[in-house]
Design a protein around this motif. Structure first.
Motif, PDB file in Angstrom:
ATOM      1  N   HIS A   1       0.905  -1.215  -0.034  1.00 32.52           N
ATOM      2  CA  HIS A   1      -0.010  -0.064  -0.020  1.00 32.52           C
ATOM      3  C   HIS A   1       0.917   1.242   0.068  1.00 32.52           C
ATOM      4  O   HIS A   1       0.471   2.215  -0.683  1.00 32.52           O
ATOM      5  CB  HIS A   1      -1.132   0.084   1.196  1.00 32.52           C
ATOM      6  CG  HIS A   1      -2.225  -0.818   0.909  1.00 32.52           C
ATOM      7  ND1 HIS A   1      -2.332  -2.045   0.686  1.00 32.52           N
ATOM      8  CD2 HIS A   1      -3.546  -0.325   0.795  1.00 32.52           C
ATOM      9  CE1 HIS A   1      -3.391  -2.433   0.353  1.00 32.52           C
ATOM     10  NE2 HIS A   1      -4.323  -1.496   0.340  1.00 32.52           N
ATOM     11  N   TRP A   2       1.942   1.530   0.546  1.00 33.79           N
ATOM     12  CA  TRP A   2       2.817   2.514   0.717  1.00 33.79           C
ATOM     13  C   TRP A   2       3.431   2.731  -0.727  1.00 33.79           C
ATOM     14  O   TRP A   2       3.486   3.859  -1.011  1.00 33.79           O
ATOM     15  CB  TRP A   2       4.097   2.097   1.744  1.00 33.79           C
ATOM     16  CG  TRP A   2       3.519   2.192   3.155  1.00 33.79           C
ATOM     17  CD1 TRP A   2       2.524   2.502   3.845  1.00 33.79           C
ATOM     18  CD2 TRP A   2       4.323   1.651   4.156  1.00 33.79           C
ATOM     19  NE1 TRP A   2       2.423   2.415   5.168  1.00 33.79           N
ATOM     20  CE2 TRP A   2       3.454   1.892   5.266  1.00 33.79           C
ATOM     21  CE3 TRP A   2       5.431   0.869   4.376  1.00 33.79           C
ATOM     22  CZ2 TRP A   2       3.885   1.380   6.655  1.00 33.79           C
ATOM     23  CZ3 TRP A   2       5.850   0.299   5.583  1.00 33.79           C
ATOM     24  CH2 TRP A   2       5.195   0.593   6.805  1.00 33.79           C
ATOM     25  N   LEU A   3       3.522   1.746  -1.624  1.00 37.30           N
ATOM     26  CA  LEU A   3       3.881   2.195  -2.785  1.00 37.30           C
ATOM     27  C   LEU A   3       2.776   2.254  -3.870  1.00 37.30           C
ATOM     28  O   LEU A   3       2.804   3.051  -4.463  1.00 37.30           O
ATOM     29  CB  LEU A   3       4.780   0.552  -3.203  1.00 37.30           C
ATOM     30  CG  LEU A   3       5.226   0.706  -4.779  1.00 37.30           C
ATOM     31  CD1 LEU A   3       6.232   1.778  -5.113  1.00 37.30           C
ATOM     32  CD2 LEU A   3       5.755  -0.544  -5.076  1.00 37.30           C
ATOM     33  N   CYS A   4       1.816   1.362  -3.621  1.00 39.36           N
ATOM     34  CA  CYS A   4       0.604   1.434  -4.641  1.00 39.36           C
ATOM     35  C   CYS A   4      -0.201   2.649  -4.556  1.00 39.36           C
ATOM     36  O   CYS A   4      -0.813   3.111  -5.546  1.00 39.36           O
ATOM     37  CB  CYS A   4      -0.227   0.150  -4.589  1.00 39.36           C
ATOM     38  SG  CYS A   4       0.806  -1.456  -5.338  1.00 39.36           S
ATOM     39  N   VAL A   5      -0.613   3.160  -3.250  1.00 40.35           N
ATOM     40  CA  VAL A   5      -1.456   4.074  -3.113  1.00 40.35           C
ATOM     41  C   VAL A   5      -1.087   5.489  -3.620  1.00 40.35           C
ATOM     42  O   VAL A   5      -1.747   5.972  -4.582  1.00 40.35           O
ATOM     43  CB  VAL A   5      -1.734   4.155  -1.713  1.00 40.35           C
ATOM     44  CG1 VAL A   5      -2.653   5.543  -1.202  1.00 40.35           C
ATOM     45  CG2 VAL A   5      -2.615   3.099  -1.095  1.00 40.35           C
ATOM     46  N   PRO A   6       0.303   5.834  -3.347  1.00 37.56           N
ATOM     47  CA  PRO A   6       0.696   7.039  -4.067  1.00 37.56           C
ATOM     48  C   PRO A   6       0.769   6.776  -5.661  1.00 37.56           C
ATOM     49  O   PRO A   6       0.374   7.619  -6.390  1.00 37.56           O
ATOM     50  CB  PRO A   6       2.025   7.159  -3.291  1.00 37.56           C
ATOM     51  CG  PRO A   6       2.094   6.663  -2.332  1.00 37.56           C
ATOM     52  CD  PRO A   6       1.241   5.130  -2.395  1.00 37.56           C
ATOM     53  N   THR A   7       1.170   5.590  -6.083  1.00 37.59           N
ATOM     54  CA  THR A   7       1.310   5.215  -7.494  1.00 37.59           C
ATOM     55  C   THR A   7      -0.144   5.445  -8.129  1.00 37.59           C
ATOM     56  O   THR A   7      -0.115   5.968  -9.403  1.00 37.59           O
ATOM     57  CB  THR A   7       1.928   3.954  -7.608  1.00 37.59           C
ATOM     58  OG1 THR A   7       3.168   3.940  -7.165  1.00 37.59           O
ATOM     59  CG2 THR A   7       1.864   3.645  -9.070  1.00 37.59           C
ATOM     60  N   ILE A   8      -1.090   4.980  -7.514  1.00 40.12           N
ATOM     61  CA  ILE A   8      -2.674   5.195  -7.867  1.00 40.12           C
ATOM     62  C   ILE A   8      -2.575   6.702  -7.889  1.00 40.12           C
ATOM     63  O   ILE A   8      -3.458   7.000  -9.203  1.00 40.12           O
ATOM     64  CB  ILE A   8      -3.516   4.254  -7.069  1.00 40.12           C
ATOM     65  CG1 ILE A   8      -3.434   2.897  -7.467  1.00 40.12           C
ATOM     66  CG2 ILE A   8      -5.116   4.728  -7.457  1.00 40.12           C
ATOM     67  CD1 ILE A   8      -4.159   1.886  -6.422  1.00 40.12           C
TER      68      ILE A   8
ATOM     69  N   GLY B   1      -1.457  -4.759  -7.604  1.00 42.84           N
ATOM     70  CA  GLY B   1      -0.841  -4.916  -6.422  1.00 42.84           C
ATOM     71  C   GLY B   1      -1.388  -4.596  -5.087  1.00 42.84           C
ATOM     72  O   GLY B   1      -1.483  -5.397  -4.398  1.00 42.84           O
ATOM     73  N   GLN B   2      -2.809  -3.936  -5.189  1.00 40.38           N
ATOM     74  CA  GLN B   2      -3.422  -3.548  -4.049  1.00 40.38           C
ATOM     75  C   GLN B   2      -4.324  -4.752  -3.526  1.00 40.38           C
ATOM     76  O   GLN B   2      -4.271  -5.205  -2.386  1.00 40.38           O
ATOM     77  CB  GLN B   2      -4.505  -2.402  -4.358  1.00 40.38           C
ATOM     78  CG  GLN B   2      -3.842  -1.053  -4.496  1.00 40.38           C
ATOM     79  CD  GLN B   2      -3.549  -0.374  -3.106  1.00 40.38           C
ATOM     80  OE1 GLN B   2      -2.490  -0.545  -2.550  1.00 40.38           O
ATOM     81  NE2 GLN B   2      -4.290   0.438  -2.751  1.00 40.38           N
TER      82      GLN B   2
ATOM     83  N   HIS C   1      -4.369  -7.248  -0.346  1.00 42.48           N
ATOM     84  CA  HIS C   1      -5.533  -7.607   0.252  1.00 42.48           C
ATOM     85  C   HIS C   1      -5.663  -9.390   0.651  1.00 42.48           C
ATOM     86  O   HIS C   1      -6.270  -9.661   1.393  1.00 42.48           O
ATOM     87  CB  HIS C   1      -6.734  -6.850  -0.101  1.00 42.48           C
ATOM     88  CG  HIS C   1      -6.954  -5.548   0.415  1.00 42.48           C
ATOM     89  ND1 HIS C   1      -7.233  -5.146   1.664  1.00 42.48           N
ATOM     90  CD2 HIS C   1      -6.551  -4.220  -0.059  1.00 42.48           C
ATOM     91  CE1 HIS C   1      -7.064  -3.838   1.869  1.00 42.48           C
ATOM     92  NE2 HIS C   1      -6.718  -3.269   0.842  1.00 42.48           N
ATOM     93  N   LYS C   2      -5.407  -9.800  -0.539  1.00 43.85           N
ATOM     94  CA  LYS C   2      -5.359 -11.240  -0.611  1.00 43.85           C
ATOM     95  C   LYS C   2      -4.436 -11.905   0.616  1.00 43.85           C
ATOM     96  O   LYS C   2      -4.848 -12.724   1.326  1.00 43.85           O
ATOM     97  CB  LYS C   2      -4.797 -11.816  -1.789  1.00 43.85           C
ATOM     98  CG  LYS C   2      -4.990 -13.252  -2.105  1.00 43.85           C
ATOM     99  CD  LYS C   2      -6.391 -13.914  -1.965  1.00 43.85           C
ATOM    100  CE  LYS C   2      -6.389 -15.151  -2.299  1.00 43.85           C
ATOM    101  NZ  LYS C   2      -7.664 -15.953  -2.304  1.00 43.85           N
ATOM    102  N   VAL C   3      -3.195 -11.267   0.525  1.00 39.82           N
ATOM    103  CA  VAL C   3      -2.222 -11.585   1.495  1.00 39.82           C
ATOM    104  C   VAL C   3      -2.993 -11.244   3.213  1.00 39.82           C
ATOM    105  O   VAL C   3      -2.618 -12.197   3.939  1.00 39.82           O
ATOM    106  CB  VAL C   3      -0.954 -10.961   1.375  1.00 39.82           C
ATOM    107  CG1 VAL C   3      -0.086 -10.953   2.698  1.00 39.82           C
ATOM    108  CG2 VAL C   3      -0.057 -11.351   0.316  1.00 39.82           C
TER     109      VAL C   3
END
Length: 150
Positions: free
Chosen positions: A32-39, A108-109, A113-115
């Motif tokens: 999330h730290w990577l994907c949220v800003p990327t989104i 990625g997100q 959430h699956k993990v």
């Protein structure tokens, strides 16, 4: 079913606390730290590719939402948004590029959430799509962002 709750106004702490419930796993947090800003960047990129004025107005409305939660959050997200827009001005990559980035980041997100074993928060309330960046900002600063009431 995705919906928004019609509840009384929640504080920044309430939003972040509710969001954190489905973001406990260390791997999910990192994703999330990577994907949220990327989104966030990719949405700006797609928007700027389609309509600069619409994107700027939508971004201002998002800023108003953040300002209602916290002045500190408003400024942090404002600086991040300006950095994103500056990069886009120097590197106009086009809609297709940003759409691809958007799709990959969302994959990625969902892996995160699956993990985690829990569904994304926005399935309960669409406003969590705006809380994700606030949660990342709050997590990565190493100090708690002050709510609007302080």
């Amino acid at each position: 079913m995705i919906r928004t709750r019609n509840k009384t106004k929640r504080s920044l702490e309430q939003w972040l606390s509710e969001y954190a419930v489905s973001h406990q796993n260390p791997l999910n947090k990192k994703i999330h730290w990577l994907c949220v800003p990327t989104i966030f960047v990719s949405i700006l990129g797609m928007g700027m590719s389609l309509s600069v004025w619409f994107t700027l107005v939508a971004t201002a409305l998002v800023g108003i939402f953040y300002l209602g939660l916290s002045k500190q959050l408003f400024f942090a997200m404002g600086i991040f948004t300006l950095l994103c827009l500056s990069v886009m001005a120097f590197m106009p990559l086009g809609f297709k590029f940003w759409a691809l980035v958007f799709v990959v980041a969302w994959i990625g997100q969902f892996i995160g959430h699956k993990v985690e074993g829990k569904k994304p928060s926005f399935f309960e309330d669409l406003q969590f799509l705006l809380i994700g960046p606030a949660w990342v900002a709050n997590s990565l600063t190493g100090r708690k962002i002050k709510p609007a009431t302080e």
